[in-house]
Enzyme design. Structure first.
Site, mmCIF file in Angstrom:
data_model
loop_
_atom_site.group_PDB
_atom_site.id
_atom_site.type_symbol
_atom_site.label_atom_id
_atom_site.label_comp_id
_atom_site.label_asym_id
_atom_site.label_seq_id
_atom_site.Cartn_x
_atom_site.Cartn_y
_atom_site.Cartn_z
ATOM 1 N NE ARG A 1 32.945 -136.073 48.172
ATOM 2 C CZ ARG A 1 33.193 -136.564 49.367
ATOM 3 N NH1 ARG A 1 32.825 -137.799 49.664
ATOM 4 N NH2 ARG A 1 33.801 -135.842 50.282
ATOM 5 C CE LYS B 1 32.163 -134.349 68.116
ATOM 6 N NZ LYS B 1 32.391 -135.801 67.965
ATOM 7 N N GLY C 1 33.219 -130.629 52.778
ATOM 8 C CA GLY C 1 32.394 -130.917 53.943
ATOM 9 C C GLY C 1 31.158 -130.043 54.034
ATOM 10 N N GLY D 1 37.736 -133.968 55.389
ATOM 11 C CA GLY D 1 38.868 -134.391 56.211
ATOM 12 C C GLY D 1 40.182 -134.335 55.470
#
Length: 391
Positions: free
Chosen positions: A49, A186, A340, A363
């Site tokens: 990043r 999830k 991610g 996200g």
């Protein structure tokens, strides 16, 4: 004049700031890198990043601007946490570009996450313009993300521009067949984006822990694997939707009571086709499923990968994600990795350099793909210098 891609309509870009020589520019970057500790203190584990932030900062300097950077690091929840201070990050940034000041972690102040207007005014005091290059934070209604465009000329940085162009292009005009690989643990975290992608893609490959709720919806026994029984109906609706859904047909599972994760070796590992026995936990797609997934990926015109298909941190359950990652890297179509854990897997397996676009936002990528917009983009389009779009 070069036509802007449709995904960038109304979004002010760096060129929309006009002449900036001699002006002070506040840049909201996403320098939220993974940090660790050794005997010498804080260690940056991956500076992807930081490196990604440099092109915008360099462009602004090349135009003669004085550049100051702000970022968040971790989740200090409005308190000062020494381990999350920006010092080591600023030091690493200075190895890539000179003379860029980095303001202390904006999340040390509780007014950042509260989107407090007085905090916004303090941040922009003394600055002539603002640039948002923090795609990974652009789904947050936080002061440094959505506040400055209300008060000063603003623009999307090069990284944010590219993220919107690429991810927006997936929604508007992908080359076909469009194949999405959606993994992770999830199912609740990915249900929204799945509901969007079933209308946009030709094939969706579902792996990772979230796959077991889909398998259970089909009546398969999933043993002790991750399962969200409250979402069985919604998973079945996706399976009944307009696009092809590929689920694992064989699964690599771990024996009852055993541990998994990096450096774990405890327990028996068995590949099952069909039902998984009681107590056994599925932790990776099996070799037949991985090859079937790879075939669909290789023949795609566009590939989106978001989420690993197994617990790749444990070498016993990494092969499925490696096979999928290699297929994404080798496809002749356009390959996009949605940030991610899938981005980390691509880096770990040495595949990042073969992928067309590696997103910096996990996200944020999911929210953009689900809704086609983000709070930060809305704020930028309302800046005083934003280009007006003909209706």
């Amino acid at each position: 004049m070069t036509m802007r891609p449709a995904a960038l309509d109304g979004l002010p870009l760096l060129e929309d700031l006009g002449a900036i020589s001699g002006k002070r520019i506040l840049v909201r970057s996403d320098l939220n890198v993974p940090l660790g500790e050794d005997e010498n203190g804080t260690v940056i584990e991956d500076d992807f990043r930081i490196r990604s932030a440099v092109p915008t900062l360099q462009w602004l300097q090349d135009q003669g601007a004085e550049v100051v950077c702000c970022t968040h690091v971790g989740r200090p929840h409005g308190t000062s946490v020494p381990q999350l201070a920006v010092g080591p990050i600023a030091t690493r940034l200075a190895t890539y570009i000179d003379d860029v000041e980095v303001i202390e972690n904006v999340r040390f102040d509780p007014r950042e996450e509260a989107n407090d207007v007085e905090f916004v005014k303090e941040l922009i005091k003394g600055f002539d313009a603002y640039v948002n290059d923090a795609f990974g934070a652009s789904h947050r209604n936080h002061a440094s993300v959505v506040g400055p465009p209300q008060f000063v000329p603003s623009a999307a940085g090069r990284l944010l521009e590219k993220e919107v162009e690429v991810l927006g292009g997936l929604l508007l005009e992908p080359d076909v067949p469009f194949v999405a690989i959606i993994g992770g643990s999830k199912v609740a975290d990915k249900l929204g984006v799945l509901k969007t992608l079933v209308k946009k893609t030709d094939t969706i490959i579902i792996g990772g822990g979230m796959a077991f709720t889909f398998l259970a919806a089909q009546g398969r026994g999933v043993g002790a694997s991750l399962l969200d029984e409250s979402l069985l109906k919604e998973c079945q609706e996706i399976l009944d939707g307009p696009c092809e859904i590929l689920l694992p047909t064989d699964v690599i599972a771990l024996s009852p009571g055993s541990s998994f994760g990096a450096n774990c070796t405890q327990g028996d590992v068995v590949t099952y086709r069909g039902d998984i026995p009681d107590g056994w936990m599925g932790l990776d797609v099996g070799p037949q499923s991985a090859e079937r997934f790879a075939e669909a990926i290789t023949s795609a015109g566009t590939v989106l990968w978001n989420g690993p298909v197994g617990v790749f941190e444990d070498a016993r359950f990494a092969q499925g994600t490696r096979t999928v990652g290699e297929a994404v890297a080798n496809t002749k179509g356009t390959s996009v990795v949605g940030g991610g854990d899938s981005a980390r897997a691509a880096e770990d397996f040495g595949l990042a350099g073969q992928i067309d676009f590696l997103s910096t936002g996990g996200g944020a990528s999911l929210e953009f793909l689900e809704f086609g917009d983000l709070p930060a983009l809305t704020a930028l389009r309302h800046a005083s210098n934003a280009p007006r779009v003909a209706k």
